[in-house]
Design a protein around this motif. Structure first.
Motif, mmCIF file in Angstrom:
data_model
loop_
_atom_site.group_PDB
_atom_site.id
_atom_site.type_symbol
_atom_site.label_atom_id
_atom_site.label_comp_id
_atom_site.label_asym_id
_atom_site.label_seq_id
_atom_site.Cartn_x
_atom_site.Cartn_y
_atom_site.Cartn_z
ATOM 1 N N LYS A 177 0.832 -1.205 0.000
ATOM 2 C CA LYS A 177 0.000 0.000 0.000
ATOM 3 C C LYS A 177 0.861 1.248 0.000
ATOM 4 C CE LYS A 177 -3.982 -1.947 2.392
ATOM 5 N NZ LYS A 177 -4.792 -1.895 3.631
ATOM 6 N N LYS A 178 1.981 1.201 0.763
ATOM 7 C CA LYS A 178 2.896 2.341 0.761
ATOM 8 C C LYS A 178 4.304 1.879 1.089
ATOM 9 C CE LYS A 178 2.013 3.992 5.482
ATOM 10 N NZ LYS A 178 1.654 5.155 6.271
ATOM 11 N N GLN A 179 5.262 2.768 0.772
ATOM 12 C CA GLN A 179 6.667 2.521 1.052
ATOM 13 C C GLN A 179 7.197 3.712 1.847
ATOM 14 O OE1 GLN A 179 9.086 1.599 -2.357
ATOM 15 N NE2 GLN A 179 7.508 0.337 -3.299
ATOM 16 N N VAL A 180 8.045 3.435 2.824
ATOM 17 C CA VAL A 180 8.636 4.501 3.631
ATOM 18 C C VAL A 180 10.111 4.214 3.866
ATOM 19 C CG1 VAL A 180 6.469 5.041 4.832
ATOM 20 C CG2 VAL A 180 8.069 3.426 5.854
ATOM 21 N N VAL A 181 10.853 5.275 4.155
ATOM 22 C CA VAL A 181 12.225 5.164 4.642
ATOM 23 C C VAL A 181 12.157 5.491 6.123
ATOM 24 C CG1 VAL A 181 14.557 6.109 4.571
ATOM 25 C CG2 VAL A 181 13.276 5.846 2.465
ATOM 26 N N ARG A 182 12.770 4.634 6.959
ATOM 27 C CA ARG A 182 12.763 4.838 8.407
ATOM 28 C C ARG A 182 14.205 5.008 8.888
ATOM 29 N NH1 ARG A 182 10.200 0.119 11.648
ATOM 30 N NH2 ARG A 182 8.271 0.985 10.792
ATOM 31 N N GLN A 183 14.403 6.044 9.714
ATOM 32 C CA GLN A 183 15.729 6.279 10.269
ATOM 33 C C GLN A 183 15.590 6.666 11.734
ATOM 34 O OE1 GLN A 183 17.955 9.450 8.449
ATOM 35 N NE2 GLN A 183 19.850 8.799 9.395
ATOM 36 N N SER A 184 16.444 6.111 12.558
ATOM 37 C CA SER A 184 16.516 6.556 13.948
ATOM 38 C C SER A 184 17.914 7.107 14.175
ATOM 39 C CB SER A 184 16.206 5.416 14.922
ATOM 40 O OG SER A 184 17.142 4.397 14.792
ATOM 41 N N LEU B 295 12.158 8.395 12.502
ATOM 42 C CA LEU B 295 11.537 9.269 11.527
ATOM 43 C C LEU B 295 11.157 8.416 10.321
ATOM 44 C CD1 LEU B 295 10.973 12.129 10.301
ATOM 45 C CD2 LEU B 295 13.335 12.065 9.480
ATOM 46 N N GLU B 296 9.909 8.499 9.894
ATOM 47 C CA GLU B 296 9.466 7.792 8.684
ATOM 48 C C GLU B 296 9.051 8.807 7.637
ATOM 49 O OE1 GLU B 296 7.655 3.492 10.043
ATOM 50 O OE2 GLU B 296 6.370 4.856 8.937
ATOM 51 N N VAL B 297 9.575 8.620 6.438
ATOM 52 C CA VAL B 297 9.275 9.510 5.320
ATOM 53 C C VAL B 297 8.697 8.673 4.195
ATOM 54 C CG1 VAL B 297 10.240 11.132 3.646
ATOM 55 C CG2 VAL B 297 11.177 11.034 5.963
ATOM 56 N N SER B 298 7.552 9.098 3.665
ATOM 57 C CA SER B 298 6.936 8.376 2.545
ATOM 58 C C SER B 298 7.880 8.352 1.354
ATOM 59 C CB SER B 298 5.626 9.049 2.131
ATOM 60 O OG SER B 298 4.667 8.866 3.118
ATOM 61 N N LEU B 299 7.846 7.241 0.657
ATOM 62 C CA LEU B 299 8.737 7.023 -0.473
ATOM 63 C C LEU B 299 7.918 6.460 -1.619
ATOM 64 C CD1 LEU B 299 11.739 6.782 -1.428
ATOM 65 C CD2 LEU B 299 11.693 4.469 -0.543
#
Length: 103
Positions: free
Chosen positions: A69-76, A93-97
């Motif tokens: 349904k969606k893709q995200v990049v996650r960084q801590s 932090l999650e950013v839509s991709l």
């Protein structure tokens, strides 16, 4: 926290997964997980090795047949603690991709 694992070939057979998460680990190193019915699974190859790459587009290409349904990049980030700030439980932090199929 250890996440359960799923081979890529099995995830490709799902009708749809909730989300593909590309984890930004360190110096442009990524691995990928999938959220299925609220449970997050690290994606592996057929040899049970986690998918990882220094190239985000190559991971997107490997996962192109997973219907998400969606893709995200996650960084801590550990930087809050490194500069003497208070220890945080979760600063992800999650950013839509989007998948623009640039591969």
């Amino acid at each position: 926290m250890t996440k359960d694992q799923q081979p890529l070939s099995k995830l490709e057979q799902y009708f749809e997964v909730e989300k593909l998460v590309f984890h930004s680990l360190d110096l442009a190193l990524y691995n990928v997980s999938a959220v299925v019915e609220g449970q997050e699974y690290m994606i592996t190859d057929e040899k049970n090795q986690r998918l990882k790459s220094h190239n985000l587009l190559s991971l997107q290409q490997l996962c192109q047949h997973v219907k998400a349904k969606k893709q995200v990049v996650r960084q801590s980030s550990p930087y809050d603690e490194m500069v003497g700030g208070p220890i945080k439980v979760n600063n992800e932090l999650e950013v839509s991709l989007g998948d623009n199929k640039l591969y």
